[in-house]
Design a protein around this motif. Structure first.
Motif, PDB file in Angstrom:
ATOM      1  N   UNK A 159       9.059 -94.134  -0.629  1.00 20.29           N
ATOM      2  CA  UNK A 159      10.044 -94.169   0.457  1.00 20.29           C
ATOM      3  C   UNK A 159      10.882 -92.892   0.478  1.00 20.29           C
ATOM      4  N   UNK A 160      11.209 -92.459   1.677  1.00 23.31           N
ATOM      5  CA  UNK A 160      12.017 -91.254   1.884  1.00 23.31           C
ATOM      6  C   UNK A 160      13.193 -91.654   2.770  1.00 23.31           C
ATOM      7  N   UNK A 161      14.398 -91.642   2.220  1.00 23.98           N
ATOM      8  CA  UNK A 161      15.564 -92.099   2.982  1.00 23.98           C
ATOM      9  C   UNK A 161      16.176 -90.947   3.770  1.00 23.98           C
ATOM     10  N   UNK A 162      16.120 -91.069   5.093  1.00 26.80           N
ATOM     11  CA  UNK A 162      16.684 -90.064   5.990  1.00 26.80           C
ATOM     12  C   UNK A 162      17.744 -90.744   6.853  1.00 26.80           C
ATOM     13  N   UNK A 173      18.687 -85.986  10.135  1.00 24.54           N
ATOM     14  CA  UNK A 173      19.146 -85.341   8.899  1.00 24.54           C
ATOM     15  C   UNK A 173      18.306 -85.845   7.735  1.00 24.54           C
ATOM     16  N   UNK A 174      17.832 -84.910   6.904  1.00 25.78           N
ATOM     17  CA  UNK A 174      17.084 -85.248   5.692  1.00 25.78           C
ATOM     18  C   UNK A 174      17.819 -84.631   4.507  1.00 25.78           C
ATOM     19  N   UNK A 175      18.367 -85.453   3.610  1.00 30.47           N
ATOM     20  CA  UNK A 175      19.044 -84.895   2.425  1.00 30.47           C
ATOM     21  C   UNK A 175      18.070 -84.074   1.580  1.00 30.47           C
ATOM     22  N   UNK A 176      18.589 -83.084   0.889  1.00 31.89           N
ATOM     23  CA  UNK A 176      17.721 -82.197   0.110  1.00 31.89           C
ATOM     24  C   UNK A 176      16.965 -82.959  -0.974  1.00 31.89           C
ATOM     25  N   UNK A 177      17.603 -83.949  -1.592  1.00 32.88           N
ATOM     26  CA  UNK A 177      16.898 -84.698  -2.642  1.00 32.88           C
ATOM     27  C   UNK A 177      15.716 -85.479  -2.078  1.00 32.88           C
ATOM     28  N   UNK A 178      15.783 -85.837  -0.799  1.00 36.34           N
ATOM     29  CA  UNK A 178      14.656 -86.513  -0.153  1.00 36.34           C
ATOM     30  C   UNK A 178      13.595 -85.505   0.290  1.00 36.34           C
ATOM     31  N   UNK A 179      14.030 -84.301   0.620  1.00 40.47           N
ATOM     32  CA  UNK A 179      13.075 -83.234   0.957  1.00 40.47           C
ATOM     33  C   UNK A 179      12.139 -82.966  -0.209  1.00 40.47           C
ATOM     34  N   UNK A 180      12.674 -83.112  -1.426  1.00 38.97           N
ATOM     35  CA  UNK A 180      11.854 -82.854  -2.610  1.00 38.97           C
ATOM     36  C   UNK A 180      10.629 -83.767  -2.652  1.00 38.97           C
ATOM     37  N   UNK A 181      10.747 -84.973  -2.086  1.00 38.57           N
ATOM     38  CA  UNK A 181       9.625 -85.910  -2.068  1.00 38.57           C
ATOM     39  C   UNK A 181       8.541 -85.491  -1.071  1.00 38.57           C
ATOM     40  N   UNK A 182       8.905 -84.645  -0.127  1.00 37.02           N
ATOM     41  CA  UNK A 182       7.985 -84.285   0.955  1.00 37.02           C
ATOM     42  C   UNK A 182       7.187 -83.031   0.619  1.00 37.02           C
ATOM     43  N   UNK A 183       7.796 -82.113  -0.134  1.00 42.49           N
ATOM     44  CA  UNK A 183       7.124 -80.851  -0.440  1.00 42.49           C
ATOM     45  C   UNK A 183       5.745 -81.105  -1.058  1.00 42.49           C
ATOM     46  N   UNK A 184       4.783 -80.333  -0.622  1.00 37.25           N
ATOM     47  CA  UNK A 184       3.418 -80.475  -1.121  1.00 37.25           C
ATOM     48  C   UNK A 184       2.555 -81.415  -0.304  1.00 37.25           C
ATOM     49  N   UNK A 207      11.395 -93.121   5.774  1.00 35.35           N
ATOM     50  CA  UNK A 207      10.072 -92.570   5.991  1.00 35.35           C
ATOM     51  C   UNK A 207       9.219 -92.931   4.790  1.00 35.35           C
ATOM     52  N   UNK A 208       7.938 -92.629   4.867  1.00 33.44           N
ATOM     53  CA  UNK A 208       7.046 -92.996   3.769  1.00 33.44           C
ATOM     54  C   UNK A 208       6.011 -91.901   3.533  1.00 33.44           C
ATOM     55  N   UNK A 209       5.717 -91.700   2.244  1.00 30.79           N
ATOM     56  CA  UNK A 209       4.625 -90.810   1.862  1.00 30.79           C
ATOM     57  C   UNK A 209       3.543 -91.625   1.169  1.00 30.79           C
ATOM     58  N   UNK A 210       2.303 -91.430   1.617  1.00 30.12           N
ATOM     59  CA  UNK A 210       1.129 -92.039   1.001  1.00 30.12           C
ATOM     60  C   UNK A 210       0.164 -90.911   0.679  1.00 30.12           C
ATOM     61  N   UNK A 211       0.031 -90.590  -0.591  1.00 31.46           N
ATOM     62  CA  UNK A 211      -0.807 -89.459  -0.969  1.00 31.46           C
ATOM     63  C   UNK A 211      -0.315 -88.186  -0.305  1.00 31.46           C
ATOM     64  N   UNK A 212      -1.191 -87.531   0.433  1.00 33.12           N
ATOM     65  CA  UNK A 212      -0.838 -86.283   1.098  1.00 33.12           C
ATOM     66  C   UNK A 212      -0.308 -86.452   2.506  1.00 33.12           C
ATOM     67  N   UNK A 213       0.033 -87.673   2.876  1.00 30.46           N
ATOM     68  CA  UNK A 213       0.514 -87.969   4.232  1.00 30.46           C
ATOM     69  C   UNK A 213       1.957 -88.419   4.187  1.00 30.46           C
ATOM     70  N   UNK A 214       2.823 -87.794   4.994  1.00 28.56           N
ATOM     71  CA  UNK A 214       4.233 -88.162   5.070  1.00 28.56           C
ATOM     72  C   UNK A 214       4.605 -88.464   6.511  1.00 28.56           C
ATOM     73  N   UNK A 215       5.299 -89.593   6.697  1.00 26.11           N
ATOM     74  CA  UNK A 215       5.612 -90.097   8.045  1.00 26.11           C
ATOM     75  C   UNK A 215       7.105 -90.365   8.171  1.00 26.11           C
ATOM     76  N   UNK A 216       7.777 -89.635   9.077  1.00 31.28           N
ATOM     77  CA  UNK A 216       9.219 -89.785   9.303  1.00 31.28           C
ATOM     78  C   UNK A 216       9.448 -89.775  10.811  1.00 31.28           C
TER      79      UNK A 216
END
Length: 261
Positions: free
Chosen positions: A152-155, A178-189, A164-173
């Motif tokens: 889960x990615x809290x925005x 606004x996306x907090x920086x600590x949540x951005x870390x979950x999206x990188x890559x 939002x949610x990340x499943x493997x290499x797929x991220x959906x928001x």
């Protein structure tokens, strides 16, 4: 893993009732946008993120035959109103409950809006639903559904926390400004990023096109798709020409293939 965009429109969909703008009158199928949702098929499992008011139409169009769980981003009606239409998945192969995942705030809203599905004594044929809370303390870690990891990615959607949610290499928001920086870390890559981009003009609770481009470039995923698009954005074909090479507008029915997580 295959991801299908069930809908890519904002709360009113496109065409918008009563509107005669060039987007709403467009004959390009990419300018016809149902309410926002995606279908994820992975490891022989089938998940839908959000059931908006067009869910029945979307499921028929894509011939969804199996549904193992529904995951909710937040409680707004354009993301929840189609929940009653899951009944065939309850009864097609015998009586089978369907589990809904979401923040406690979202699940409580569903219990109010679809109270008949949660009565102690149920009318025959109502949706059969189990509720699984994604607790606030769990938004910093993965959870599993049917053996598949979701992060889960809290925005924020103005002041409303949205997942939002990340499943493997797929991220959906989707609904986000606004996306907090600590949540951005979950999206990188991530390999494929899907991000809400409402329109060109400033909005209180959604990224504009330019803001979404800037966030996408910061994350720097190989491919980014924008969703939750308003008719005010402009014609799909024209906007697409303006975007960087690795950024695109999503459209209803678009399918993308990624490696299994």
């Amino acid at each position: 893993m295959q991801v299908t965009f069930l809908g890519t429109g904002t709360s009113g969909g496109i065409p918008v009732l009563t509107c005669g703008c060039e987007v709403c009158n467009s004959l390009d199928f990419r300018d016809k946008r149902l309410r926002v949702s995606v279908w994820i098929e992975v490891n022989n499992k089938s998940f839908v993120i959000d059931t908006g008011p067009d869910f029945r139409q979307q499921a028929l169009r894509e011939q969804i035959r199996q549904l193992d769980a529904i995951i909710y981003t937040h409680e707004h009606k354009d993301h929840t109103a189609g929940l009653d239409d899951v009944r065939p998945f309850n009864y097609l192969h015998g009586i089978r409950h369907l589990t809904l995942y979401g923040h406690s705030r979202v699940l409580n809203q569903l219990k109010r809006e679809f109270a008949y599905a949660f009565d102690d004594i149920k009318y025959p044929g109502v949706p059969l639903l189990n509720l699984q809370e994604i607790a606030s303390e769990e938004t910093n870690q993965q959870f599993q559904i049917e053996g598949v990891n979701f992060t889960p990615i809290e925005v924020f959607h103005h002041r409303l926390p949205v997942l939002g949610f990340r499943v493997g290499g797929f991220t959906y928001i989707t609904d986000v400004n606004y996306i907090p920086e600590k949540e951005m870390e979950k999206i990188y890559g991530t390999e494929v990023l899907v991000l809400g981009a409402l329109q060109r003009e400033p909005h209180i609770s959604h990224f504009t096109l330019q803001q979404a481009i800037e966030i996408a470039q910061k994350i720097n995923a190989p491919t980014t798709y924008f969703t939750h698009i308003s008719h005010k954005m402009g014609l799909h074909a024209e906007v697409e020409k303006e975007l960087p090479a690795n950024i695109h507008l999503a459209y209803d029915g678009l399918k993308i293939i990624l490696p299994n997580p």
